[in-house]
Structures are given as structure tokens and as C-alpha cells.
Write an enzyme that holds these catalytic residues in place. Structure first.
Site, PDB file in Angstrom:
ATOM      1  N   ARG A 258       8.434   3.931  -3.539  1.00  0.00           N
ATOM      2  CA  ARG A 258       8.632   2.712  -4.318  1.00  0.00           C
ATOM      3  C   ARG A 258       9.858   2.888  -5.201  1.00  0.00           C
ATOM      4  NH1 ARG A 258       4.680   2.269  -8.749  1.00  0.00           N
ATOM      5  NH2 ARG A 258       6.515   2.659 -10.032  1.00  0.00           N
ATOM      6  N   HIS A 262       6.712  -0.626 -10.592  1.00  0.00           N
ATOM      7  CA  HIS A 262       5.502  -1.255 -10.035  1.00  0.00           C
ATOM      8  C   HIS A 262       5.684  -2.770  -9.967  1.00  0.00           C
ATOM      9  CE1 HIS A 262       1.344  -2.410  -9.464  1.00  0.00           C
ATOM     10  NE2 HIS A 262       1.304  -3.011 -10.638  1.00  0.00           N
ATOM     11  N   TYR A 271       7.256   7.562 -16.942  1.00  0.00           N
ATOM     12  CA  TYR A 271       6.447   8.513 -16.157  1.00  0.00           C
ATOM     13  C   TYR A 271       7.194   9.239 -15.031  1.00  0.00           C
ATOM     14  CZ  TYR A 271       6.096   4.223 -13.327  1.00  0.00           C
ATOM     15  OH  TYR A 271       6.371   3.094 -12.615  1.00  0.00           O
TER      16      TYR A 271
END
Lengths: 356, 326
Positions: A258, A262, A271
Site C-alpha cells: 500500500r 490507508h 507508524y
């Protein structure tokens, strides 16, 4: 190619992902024909433009949110183009591109994310279930539809998408198991993009690969280079064909990444390090096909420009839903209580209008 | 005319529905050759074959989710949850998909399916076998929730539930499975969406459903000795609530008690009491009272008699309805 053939003794998936086109764009296996390769390339190029455009629409306030599939176009497109006309697709919220590739008008796939209704297209018109938000809950739906088709003697297969995080959910397990026990014509396509919002795969599963899970359910599992559209297309096509002809379900894991957050409202800096994505950029699915076919994105630039202009024009229109519709589809026939509530809302709105 | 108990009436309803419509399929845990733990699906696999009535893996979310997909394809699945508390794993499928699919798709995708849930206590079951879970479902828009109080209604309600274009949560009061009645099948009562006055009275309305219908009928008999002429309304349909029948009764009697097995706090009776208070305020002689379970987890066998509504407790509650001689 041996590893992707149906194997009655269910050999374990290979540790090395199945690949037909390597990172340099060189063929390393039997490729689909030229026409298929070009359609995969085209759909990926248009798909990335769609992803970029949709994210841009969030910044312009035209979309509430958009979960991008940038970097995952080979999975979205490769698996979807493997479907035949009678087959069904069960996408998740990240698979707007798969729905678009299946032929659903782009603007209709974005209804959920724009916020004028929870789903914008007729599932029966395209054989595409609504984009599913609760993780892996579309798995049992796919199994049920496939099982119903099999009971009726209809020859079709069902492709259901889920992510790596979704494989931790109970419904993924139940769907895998039901499919195997019912010998349902389903292909579970797990897009392993390495991240479930902020949680990396290592905290999601200790399985050697997610494809290995298939063995425990008694079905074949295939571990595929998810940035190789030719490999995804070929493996999913074979799995769908086996399902259609009564050979049962399978799991295909597409190994991808990805690239984007998100959604537009997520911040990856909290993160993961920016360098985490770098190796994956080098294996980009479109770059690889540019090299393989000797043409780049510009081949589809005019078409993409046209499509995006159309999409922008559609999205710039203010969607208006009559508040009366809130009450219309809860049941086949609204209950007396709902009719009373609809009347109350109408009266409330009439007062607002008078005061305005 | 045949003497049937409720389990047999439900079995006959499934059998007749499967005969009339090849799209009706039955599946769940132990519903195949075994015939279901309460015998409701007995003989269906033998009569209709394994494609029409089959055992599934033991997973309730998978059962309901699979039924969603089958209904999308035009079938009419009837699934069994075996016991009230064992339906909880299916809660997400029921609330997020079964209830919402029609609305989500603006009416394009209907889910004509029935989820049968044996519920309630009174059978000396072990933990997780006595819950009254109806309020979880009645609180979810998009679901139709029905429960038969009599054997005749069991047949008719299940036939109507299977024919409904909407998903139906069909709650079977398991303590009444063996209640017998003389039935002329397939004649039907007009039970869907409608409450019925089970017993006519002038002084007070007992509003009941499922297992408490019988309890309230017994209470009405006992009340005669106390000088109260009790009317009993059997709701049958919890969603939608037949407000007209309920309110007509309460406006006549001026007093109402809602009786159910489930815990009173935030239970279905609260909705009935609120509705009656709103719509019948000027006819009421006393606040609407509720008789239900204590707000405790459903108790073990040796203690369940205290949890379940019984005629004495209902009579005591009627006595608190601010009668003129008090």
C-alpha cells in the site's frame, strides 16, 4: 508454471511468489497473449489516474474519504479482468478500482465515499456486490452466492477480495471453511499490501505466507507476485476456471504494497518510515509493464484525461438525495412507523423552508 | 384436523414452503438427517434431498453470511441458529448486512431470508440456552422480528416469514415447542405484522408475546377469582409493532402490563410501554407496568423459576395498577 496447476495432493505454495514478468519487465514465464497484456496495462494506467483523481477529490471536498489502491493496480486489475461475464465480484472498500475495471461507472463506485448513499450501483447490472466495509464479511456472501449458483447448475465463479488484515477476522476463516466444505466455486483473492492501517503483517499473522492458510482448509493456495499483473491474471483465471468446472475454491495471495496512506485522512509518518515503500516503488506494476510492452503511460494519456474530466464533471455536481428516501428502502413496504417519521421530517423541513 | 405441537407445526410450515417454492432452502447446524435439536427440520433432507436441507459447518456467522449470498442469488434460505445465545456470533452479519442490504442498495438487492432462533428459558437448560435476545434485533432497523405464541400461529407466521420480501428474525419460544393444538393445515391465521386479542376482557390489558402468551392466559383465568376481567394481547410481530391493536385494547381497559421473559431494563417492553404512554395517555388510569426477568444474566436451572414471569407475579403487578378501591 507447475506450481499454479491444480494439484489434488495440495502441495504447499512456493516460498517465492509466482512471477511471469520480473521487475525489469522481462518475461520469466508463459505470458497471456498480447491483447490481454495490453488490456492489463491500459487498465492499470487508467486505474492509477483514477486513484490519483479520487484522492484529489478528497482534497477538494468532493469525496469524504478515499482508500487508495496506488501500487496495487496489478491486483485490482489483474484479478478483475480474469472474470468472465457471468462471474461475480465481491469487493471491499479499497476495491473501487476493481469495480471500475469490471465496468461500474466510476462515479457510481464513489457514492459510498462521497456520502450521498451507502452504495451507488445496481449489483445485478454488473455482477458486482456493494463495496464491503466490515472486514471479511463479504467472504461468506461470496460463498453463499457461489453455492446457490452451483445448486442451480449455473456455471459461474465468484471472486472475493480481502486484505491481509481481514484474514485475521473470524468471517475469513468461516468463509474459507464453508467454501471448501461446500466445494463452492469461489476464489479468495487476498491482497496482501503489508499494512492494516498502522499494523504491519508481522503483527497480523505468523503464517509462512497467507496462501499457506489454504492448505488447512483443504484447498489450494497460490502465492503470487501481486505487482505482476500477468501473474495475477493467469493464476486467478486458472483458479476461476477450476472453480467454474466444479474443482472447488482456492486462495490466491497477491503480494503487494500500500503505497498511499490507508485513506487520505491517515498519516503514515506515525507508524512507518518513508523508506519502507522504496523497494516496492522499484517493483511498481505499471513501470514493469511499460518495460515489458515498450510503451509508457502516455499511450493512454488522452483516454485517461477524458475519463478524469468526465469524472470531475460528475463529481462537481452537487448530489442531492431527497430526505424522503431515508425511509423508502428499509423494508419492501415502509412500516406505519416509518411513514409517520417520513411525514414528520417533511413537516420539519417545510417549517425550515418557511422560516428561511 | 390434526393434533400437532409447535415443533411439528413449524416442521409442516417448512415442508409446505419447500414444496411450494423450489427456492426455499434450509440449512444450519444439525438440521439435516438429524432433524434439528428440537426436531423442527425432521425429515426434510429425506423428502427434499441434501441440496434443499443440509448441515453446514458449525459457525453461525458463516451460516447467516452464506444465506445472504444465497438470497442475493434469488434463493430463500431459512437458517437455524440452534439456540438464542449461539446466534451472537452472527450478530455482525445480521446487523451490518442482513438488516442493511436493501437500504444500502436502494432496494436493488432484497434479502428474503429467515433466521430461526429458538429463544427463552423454562426448559432447564444450561448456561447460554435460555436468553431472550429479541431486543437486540428489534433495535435494528431493516429486520422484521416475529414470534408465535400459539401453535397455529407458528405455522402461519413461518409461512409468511418465508414469503416475506424482507429478512425475518423468527424467534421460537422453546418452552412452547411441545404445546399441542388441533390444526386444520394449511389454513392460515393472518398473523404477519398483526397483534391479536387472545382473550377479551374489560379491566386490564396484558401485552405478551412468545412464551408469555400462555402465561398471561393462565393469569387471566386466575384473575377472575380476584375480580379482574383481563384482556390478553398477543403481539406476534415485534417489528413492526401493531400499535393499533395494542392501543385499541388499552384505550378500552385503561390499564396495561407488558409481560416478557427478557430483562426489563431496555427490554422490548420498554418500547411497548413508551408507545402506549404516548398514544393512550388520556385513557390510562395507571402507569404502564412491566413484568419481565430481573436484570441479571439468565440464571441456572435451579433458579430460573424466579426469573420467569409467572401468574402470581403478574397478578401482583395488576394489583398495583391504582385501582379505585386502593
Amino acid at each position: 508454471m507447475k506450481s499454479i496447476e491444480a494439484s489434488p495432493e495440495l502441495t504447499l505454495p512456493g516460498r517465492k511468489p509466482i512471477q511471469l514478468v520480473d521487475e525489469n519487465g522481462s518475461a520469466v514465464g508463459d505470458l497471456p497473449d498480447e491483447r490481454v497484456l495490453r488490456s492489463l496495462h491500459r487498465a492499470m494506467v487508467l486505474g492509477r489516474r483514477f486513484n490519483r483523481q479520487a484522492t484529489a477529490l478528497t482534497k477538494q471536498g468532493r469525496l469524504a474519504v478515499y482508500p487508495s489502491s496506488v501500487g496495487q493496480e496489478a491486483c485490482e486489475v489483474g484479478a478483475t479482468l480474469a472474470l468472465q461475464a457471468d462471474d461475480w465480484l465481491f469487493p471491499t472498500y479499497r476495491d473501487t478500482l476493481a469495480a471500475v475495471t469490471r465496468g461500474v461507472p466510476a462515479v457510481e463506485t464513489l457514492t459510498l465515499l462521497r456520502g450521498d448513499w451507502h452504495s451507488g450501483y445496481d449489483p445485478y447490472a454488473y455482477r458486482v456486490a456493494p463495496l464491503c466495509t466490515p472486514l471479511s464479511t463479504n467472504g461468506p456472501h461470496a460463498v453463499g452466492l457461489a453455492h446457490a449458483a452451483r445448486l442451480r447448475g449455473d456455471s459461474l465463479a465468484v471472486l472475493v477480495f480481502m486484505g491481509d488484515g481481514a484474514t485475521s477476522e473470524g468471517d475469513a476463516h468461516e468463509a474459507f471453511n464453508f467454501a471448501a466444505v461446500f466445494n463452492a466455486p469461489v476464489v479468495f483473492f487476498i491482497q496482501n499490501n503489508q499494512w492494516a492501517i498502522s499494523v504491519p503483517l508481522s503483527k497480523q499473522s505468523k503464517a509462512l505466507t497467507l496462501a499457506h492458510k489454504a492448505i488447512g482448509y483443504g484447498m489450494p493456495g497460490y502465492h503470487v507476485d501481486g505487482n505482476d499483473a500477468a501473474a495475477v491474471y493467469t493464476v486467478v483465471s486458472e483458479a476461476l476456471e477450476r472453480a467454474r468446472s466444479g474443482g472447488g475454491p482456492s486462495i490466491v495471495e497477491g503480494l503487494t504494497y500500500r503505497i498511499d496512506p490507508h485513506t487520505n485522512s491517515d498519516d503514515t509518518n506515525r507508524y512507518r518510515d518513508a523508506s519502507d515503500a522504496e523497494p516496492w516503488r522499484a517493483t511498481d506494476p505499471i513501470l514493469r509493464f511499460n518495460r515489458l510492452l515498450g510503451v509508457d503511460e502516455s499511450a493512454y494519456a488522452d483516454e485517461a484525461d477524458r475519463m478524469m474530466a468526465e469524472l470531475r464533471a460528475e463529481m462537481n455536481k452537487d448530489a442531492h438525495v431527497d430526505p424522503d428516501e431515508l425511509f423508502e428502502h428499509v423494508y419492501a413496504v415502509p412500516t406505519p412507523r416509518l411513514r409517520a417519521q417520513a411525514a414528520a421530517l417533511r413537516a420539519e423541513l417545510a417549517v425550515d423552508r418557511d422560516e428561511a | 384436523m390434526a393434533q400437532l405441537n409447535m415443533a411439528q407445526a413449524l416442521n409442516r410450515a417448512l415442508r409446505d414452503a419447500m414444496t411450494d417454492d423450489p427456492n426455499v432452502v434450509v440449512f444450519g447446524e444439525d438440521v439435516g438427517p438429524y432433524g434439528g435439536v428440537f426436531t423442527v427440520t425432521e425429515g426434510l433432507t429425506a423428502q427434499f434431498g441434501e441440496d434443499r436441507c443440509f448441515d453446514s459447518p458449525l459457525a453461525e456467522s458463516g451460516i447467516v453470511g452464506t444465506a445472504v449470498g444465497m438470497a442475493m442469488y434469488g434463493m430463500r434460505p431459512v437458517v437455524e441458529m440452534q439456540f438464542d445465545a449461539f446466534a451472537y456470533p452472527a450478530f455482525e452479519q445480521i446487523t451490518s448486512h442482513v438488516a442493511k442490504m436493501r437500504n444500502r442498495t436502494r432496494g436493488k438487492v432484497a434479502l428474503p431470508m429467515v433466521i430461526r432462533i429458538p429463544y427463552g428459558g423454562g426448559i432447564g437448560g444450561v448456561e447460554h440456552h435460555g436468553d431472550s435476545s429479541e431486543a437486540y434485533y428489534t433495535h435494528t432497523p431493516g429486520l422484521t422480528v416475529v414470534t408465535p405464541g400459539t401453535t397455529a400461529d407458528a405455522y402461519s407466521l413461518l409461512r409468511a416469514a418465508i414469503e416475506s420480501p424482507d429478512p425475518v428474525i423468527f424467534m421460537e419460544p422453546k418452552s412452547r415447542y411441545w404445546s399441542r393444538a388441533d390444526l386444520e393445515l394449511p389454513a392460515r391465521t393472518d398473523a404477519m405484522n398483526r397483534a391479536v386479542v387472545r382473550r377479551v376482557g374489560q379491566d386490564v390489558t396484558l401485552i405478551a408475546y412468545g412464551s408469555t402468551v400462555q402465561t398471561c392466559m393462565e393469569t387471566a383465568d386466575a384473575a377472575k377469582e380476584e375480580g379482574w376481567d383481563v384482556e390478553v394481547v398477543d403481539l406476534r410481530s415485534l417489528t413492526p409493532l401493531d400499535e393499533d391493536t395494542v392501543c385499541a385494547s388499552v384505550r378500552k381497559t385503561g390499564r396495561a402490563v407488558v409481560v416478557h421473559e427478557s430483562s426489563v431494563f431496555s427490554g422490548y417492553g420498554a418500547e411497548v410501554a413508551a408507545t402506549v404512554s404516548e398514544k393512550c395517555f388520556h385513557w390510562l388510569e395507571a402507569p404502564v407496568l412491566r413484568v419481565g426477568g430481573f436484570d441479571v444474566p439468565y440464571p441456572p436451572k435451579d433458579l430460573e423459576e424466579h426469573q420467569l414471569p409467572h401468574p402470581d407475579r403478574i397478578l401482583d403487578t395488576i394489583a398495583r395498577l391504582q385501582w379505585e378501591d386502593q
